[in-house]
Structures are given as structure tokens and as C-alpha cells.
Design an enzyme around this catalytic site. Structure first.
Site, mmCIF file in Angstrom:
data_model
loop_
_atom_site.group_PDB
_atom_site.id
_atom_site.type_symbol
_atom_site.label_atom_id
_atom_site.label_comp_id
_atom_site.label_asym_id
_atom_site.label_seq_id
_atom_site.Cartn_x
_atom_site.Cartn_y
_atom_site.Cartn_z
ATOM 1 N N LYS A 39 29.491 50.387 29.529
ATOM 2 C CA LYS A 39 29.980 48.822 30.175
ATOM 3 C C LYS A 39 30.943 48.329 30.048
ATOM 4 C CE LYS A 39 27.841 46.790 33.933
ATOM 5 N NZ LYS A 39 27.459 47.280 34.896
HETATM 6 P P1 NAD Z 1 31.227 42.281 44.330
HETATM 7 O O1 NAD Z 1 32.112 41.336 43.171
HETATM 8 O O2 NAD Z 1 31.297 43.252 44.935
HETATM 9 O O3 NAD Z 1 30.249 40.955 44.570
HETATM 10 C C1 NAD Z 1 29.959 40.229 44.475
HETATM 11 C C2 NAD Z 1 29.485 39.143 44.979
HETATM 12 O O4 NAD Z 1 28.371 38.262 44.359
HETATM 13 C C3 NAD Z 1 29.828 38.556 45.485
HETATM 14 O O5 NAD Z 1 29.670 37.756 47.286
HETATM 15 C C4 NAD Z 1 30.397 37.083 44.876
HETATM 16 O O6 NAD Z 1 30.981 36.559 45.978
HETATM 17 C C5 NAD Z 1 28.961 36.933 44.928
HETATM 18 N N1 NAD Z 1 29.276 35.526 44.125
HETATM 19 C C6 NAD Z 1 30.355 35.834 42.586
HETATM 20 N N2 NAD Z 1 29.485 34.669 41.830
HETATM 21 C C7 NAD Z 1 28.487 34.228 43.023
HETATM 22 C C8 NAD Z 1 27.699 32.812 41.965
HETATM 23 N N3 NAD Z 1 28.486 32.649 41.223
HETATM 24 N N4 NAD Z 1 26.905 32.719 43.136
HETATM 25 C C9 NAD Z 1 26.621 33.406 43.922
HETATM 26 N N5 NAD Z 1 26.942 34.260 44.077
HETATM 27 C C10 NAD Z 1 28.720 35.223 44.000
HETATM 28 O O7 NAD Z 1 29.617 43.076 42.581
HETATM 29 P P2 NAD Z 1 29.156 44.311 43.340
HETATM 30 O O8 NAD Z 1 29.153 45.538 43.154
HETATM 31 O O9 NAD Z 1 28.311 44.057 44.416
HETATM 32 O O10 NAD Z 1 27.845 43.383 42.168
HETATM 33 C C11 NAD Z 1 26.787 42.816 42.731
HETATM 34 C C12 NAD Z 1 25.366 43.211 41.056
HETATM 35 O O11 NAD Z 1 25.280 44.263 41.255
HETATM 36 C C13 NAD Z 1 26.062 42.686 40.429
HETATM 37 O O12 NAD Z 1 24.922 41.967 39.091
HETATM 38 C C14 NAD Z 1 26.020 44.620 39.695
HETATM 39 O O13 NAD Z 1 26.094 44.192 37.895
HETATM 40 C C15 NAD Z 1 25.345 44.901 40.602
HETATM 41 N N6 NAD Z 1 25.486 46.469 40.043
HETATM 42 C C16 NAD Z 1 26.278 47.024 40.654
HETATM 43 C C17 NAD Z 1 26.566 48.269 41.169
HETATM 44 C C18 NAD Z 1 28.074 48.720 41.718
HETATM 45 O O14 NAD Z 1 27.767 49.892 42.332
HETATM 46 N N7 NAD Z 1 28.536 48.258 42.300
HETATM 47 C C19 NAD Z 1 25.321 49.008 40.911
HETATM 48 C C20 NAD Z 1 24.224 48.881 39.755
HETATM 49 C C21 NAD Z 1 24.301 47.266 39.963
#
Ligand code: NAD
Length: 417
Positions: free
Chosen positions: A106
């Protein structure tokens, strides 16, 4: 938010719980619970106002016994070494559980990207990439998007890396399609969450069309999960982003909402107040729903709120949203949890498809990509559920146990232990 233990300690507590079930030999513990390599780099950026700021960036490579390190890059003020270390370990167990030929890694930069311009973000990304480029490689370590990074960020990483080492599209996944990205990868994490939930519903005999879903976080993962749930006729009653959330007992028009958010609006701002109530993120977690999908940051469920969660099913789209104490409370209360290493594994599975596409120089058709994704998510769910039912343990313990077993076997064969 009350974090009882640090993210890295939490992941290792889950490790210990699972290691006990498979009677993992003591000699494996130290090797599998610590990172192989952790690097910390200075990331200096000339800001638009002419000032110079120095940010801190990390890349943690947890375990590479089963293949090149793989894991996203997160831009967030809380993305410190401990959090990145925890997320890297989760990637190791996730890749092994899905039987993908990758280890776990990561990356993170401690920065608030929401207050930076595109030029500043590009500059930050290029400096961070060059700082960690020595430990990257198509067969060494392949980054991907995570919180606050996206296809454009991956394009900058690819360009910065390629300018030093020659044209290398396979150095990142989650790239724009024009640069060798795979059609379907952007949607893959959210879509995989829905595939896992559908498989779980079948396993538990639940009718999803009568279950109301709440989603915290409406970025890449949350919004695609919402779109696919809507397409499958599953009502979504609440969603939120960093600015707050909305709740409507009648269900939300998530397609319209996702389009509005994609065009730059916040969730609370994009919904007409006459059609939904405003809720805070804390209220959303405790709202009246059947399925709760955390899709934002970690430590959302903790000792202070786990007994107030009303959902009977939690699908962990976010990484480490549940502290060990909250996990214990959910287990006691009979809340069914599809753990992060299973629920959000569609992302890295899609990344594997993209990486394979790049190194073999072919291109996936989106339907084929989605079929393969569903097949792998369903198989992983069934394997994990079978193990869990057989041993009388939670899906989290089962998933960790299966992942740890696979990595331990590879580590032994390669002579690490
Ligand atoms: P992103 O940046 O696209 O979206 C994050 C979302 O969370 C946004 O809507 C943001 O406004 C919201 N957010 C941020 N801080 C917040 C808070 N304090 N309270 C409430 N909402 C909040 O990120 P993403 O890629 O969608 O990732 C989201 C989660 O999924 C993370 O935990 C990430 O590790 C996990 N994840 C992502 C992927 C991927 O392919 N992008 C893969 C596996 C896991």
C-alpha cells in the site's frame, strides 16, 4: 470516532484470531505479521502561491511470497505509516484469499488533496512516484487507485515511471482506458461488493429486493456499488460523503445522485431537501436499514457505536472499517459481516485482469471482464462461507485463515521460513 487500537494492531489481532484456527506454527508469526519493506520519502511540492511545502509519502510492501506486491495509493491527512502498514497487510490476505498471483502493498501521502489544485496534485504525484520508483516494477510492485486517487493519478504515475524506465503501462492499474486501462476496472470494486452481497444473500436465504441499503462514502467504490444495486432493483435509502449524508425511507435516485456527484457536487447538496432528510455520517451508521456498506475510511464501527448499528448485514467495501472490539460486538449480536478482504476484493481482481492485459498486450471486452469478476467473487465467497460454516467461525476469521494458509505455504516453499 474512537479507535481502540491502531490499524496495524487491529489487522494483527485478526491475524492472531485466524492463525489459532489453522494452528499456524509460531515460526511464521514474525514473518507474516511484519512488513518486508517500508519506505518513507520526502515529497516537496511548489504550491500555486509560490510557497514550497514538503509532504511525507510511504510505500509499504508487506509480503511478496505469492507474487509482485500490489496495492493502492491513498492521499489523506491520516495516511500515516501505521495506517499504510495495516492496509498493505490486508492486501496480502486479500490477494491470497482471491487466489491472485500478487503479494500485498500500500502507498500513502499525508496530504489533504481536496484543497490542492490539479497542478499541485500532479507535481506531488510525480515527486512521490520518483521517490518510490526504485521499489516499483511490473514484476516487483504495481500501484493502483485508493482514497482520493483515480485514473488520472495513475496516468501521472505511469508517465513519471516511464520517463525513467521506458514505456511501462503495466506499472499501474486503474489507468485510463486510453493508456491501457481495462474496461470495467473503474467499476470493479463497487461491482464486486454487489456480487459478494448477492452471493451472500443466496447463501443466507435473503431476498435483497426487500432489503434497504445504506452506503457511507460515495466515491469510486460507494457510487458504483449504489448504481449496481439500483440496477438490480435493491433500494438504497441512505448515502453520504465527507460533507454529510441523505436518508429517504422511500429510497433515493442513486443514478441521478451519482451523476450529480460525478459533476462535482457534494451528496447533501445534490439531493433536493424535499425528497430526503439530511443526516450526519454518524447518524447514517445507525440509520434504519438492513444492509450497511461502509465505503469511506477505516475505524467507522467501534466500541462506541457497534451496538447501535441497526443493519443485520454489513458489507465492508472500505478497508478496516471495523475495530476488533466492534467485530466482537457484531458477532455477539449476530450481525453478519462480509469482511473487507472479501467484500472489496473486486478492485484488486480487476487490477489483476488489467495487469494481465498489459503484459500480454490484449484487451478485455467489458462483458467478459465482468463475468470473470463475478465468477471469482462468487467462488471466493463460497469457499470462505464453507470454511466458516464448517469451523463455526465468522467470515472474517475464515477469510484470514484461508489467506494466511496460502501465504504460509508459499513462504515455506520459497524458503522464507
Ligand atoms: P474515493 O476517494 O473515490 O471516495 C471516498 C469517499 O468517502 C468519498 O465520497 C468521500 O467524500 C468519502 N469520505 C471521505 N472521508 C469521509 C469521512 N470522514 N466520512 C464519510 N465519508 C468520507 O475512494 P474509494 O476508492 O471509493 O475508496 C473507498 C474505500 O474503499 C477505501 O476504504 C478504500 O481503501 C476501499 N477500496 C477501494 C478500492 C478501489 O479500487 N478504489 C479497492 C478496494 C478497497
Amino acid at each position: 470516532m474512537v479507535a481502540e487500537v491502531s490499524p496495524a494492531e487491529a489487522v494483527n489481532q485478526f491475524f492472531d484470531d485466524a492463525a489459532e484456527i489453522i494452528r499456524l506454527k509460531d515460526e511464521f508469526h514474525e514473518v507474516l505479521k511484519t512488513s518486508y519493506r517500508e519506505i518513507s520519502v520526502q515529497v516537496p511540492v511548489r504550491m500555486d502561491d509560490g510557497s514550497e511545502r514538503v509532504f511525507r509519502g510511504y510505500r509499504v510492501q508487506h509480503n511478496g511470497a505469492r507474487g509482485p506486491y500490489k496495492g493502492g495509493v491513498r492521499y489523506h491527512p491520516q495516511a500515516d505509516l501505521n495506517e499504510v502498514r495495516a492496509l498493505a497487510a490486508l492486501m496480502t490476505w486479500k490477494c491470497a484469499l482471491l487466489d491472485l498471483p500478487f503479494g500485498g502493498a500500500k502507498g500513502g501521502v499525508m496530504v489533504d488533496p481536496l484543497v490542492m489544485s490539479q497542478r499541485e496534485l500532479e507535481s506531488l504525484t510525480r515527486r512521490y512516484t520518483l521517490g518510490i520508483s526504485y521499489v516499483l516494477g511490473v514484476n516487483r510492485d504495481v500501484p493502483a487507485p485508493d482514497v482520493n486517487t483515480n485514473a488520472q493519478t495513475m496516468a501521472w504515475i505511469m508517465d513519471a515511471y516511464s520517463s525513467r524506465y521506458g514505456y511501462t503501462p503495466a506499472i499501474v492499474t486503474g489507468k485510463p482506458i486510453d493508456l491501457g486501462g481495462a474496461p470495467g476496472r473503474e467499476q470493479a470494486t463497487g461491482r464486486g461488493v454487489v456480487y459478494a452481497l448477492q452471493e451472500a444473500a443466496e447463501h443466507w436465504g435473503l431476498d435483497l429486493s426487500t432489503m434497504r441499503v445504506a452506503i457511507q462514502g460515495f466515491g469510486n467504490v460507494g457510487s458504483w456499488a449504489a448504481r449496481d444495486l439500483a440496477a438490480a432493483g435493491v433500494p438504497v435509502v441512505a448515502v453520504s460523503d465527507v460533507h454529510g449524508g441523505v436518508f429517504s425511507d422511500r429510497g433515493l435516485d442513486v443514478i441521478e445522485l451519482a451523476d450529480a456527484v460525478a459533476s462535482g457536487r457534494s451528496v447533501p447538496d445534490a439531493v433536493d431537501q424535499r425528497h430526503a432528510d439530511r443526516v450526519t455520517n454518524e447518524e447514517l451508521v445507525e440509520c434504519d436499514c438492513d444492509v450497511l456498506i461502509p465505503a469511506a475510511l477505516g475505524d467507522v464501527f467501534h466500541a462506541g457505536n457497534a451496538d447501535r448499528v441497526r443493519a443485520s448485514v454489513v458489507v465492508e467495501a472500505a478497508n478496516h472499517p471495523t475495530t476488533p472490539e466492534a467485530d466482537r460486538i457484531f458477532t455477539e449480536r449476530g450481525v453478519k459481516v462480509i469482511p473487507d478482504i472479501l467484500a472489496n476484493a473486486g478492485g484488486v481482481t480487476g487490477s489483476y485482469f488489467e495487469w494481465a492485459q498489459n503484459i500480454q498486450q490484449f484487451r478485455w471486452k467489458e462483458e467478459r471482464f465482468n463475468e470473470e469478476l463475478r465468477e471469482r467473487m462468487s467462488t471466493a465467497f463460497r469457499r470462505t462461507a464453507l470454511f466458516a460454516d464448517d469451523r463455526g467461525v465468522t467470515l472474517r476469521r475464515a477469510g484470514f485463515a484461508l489467506g494466511i494458509e496460502a501465504v504460509a505455504r508459499a513462504a515455506r516453499l520459497r524458503g522464507y521460513v
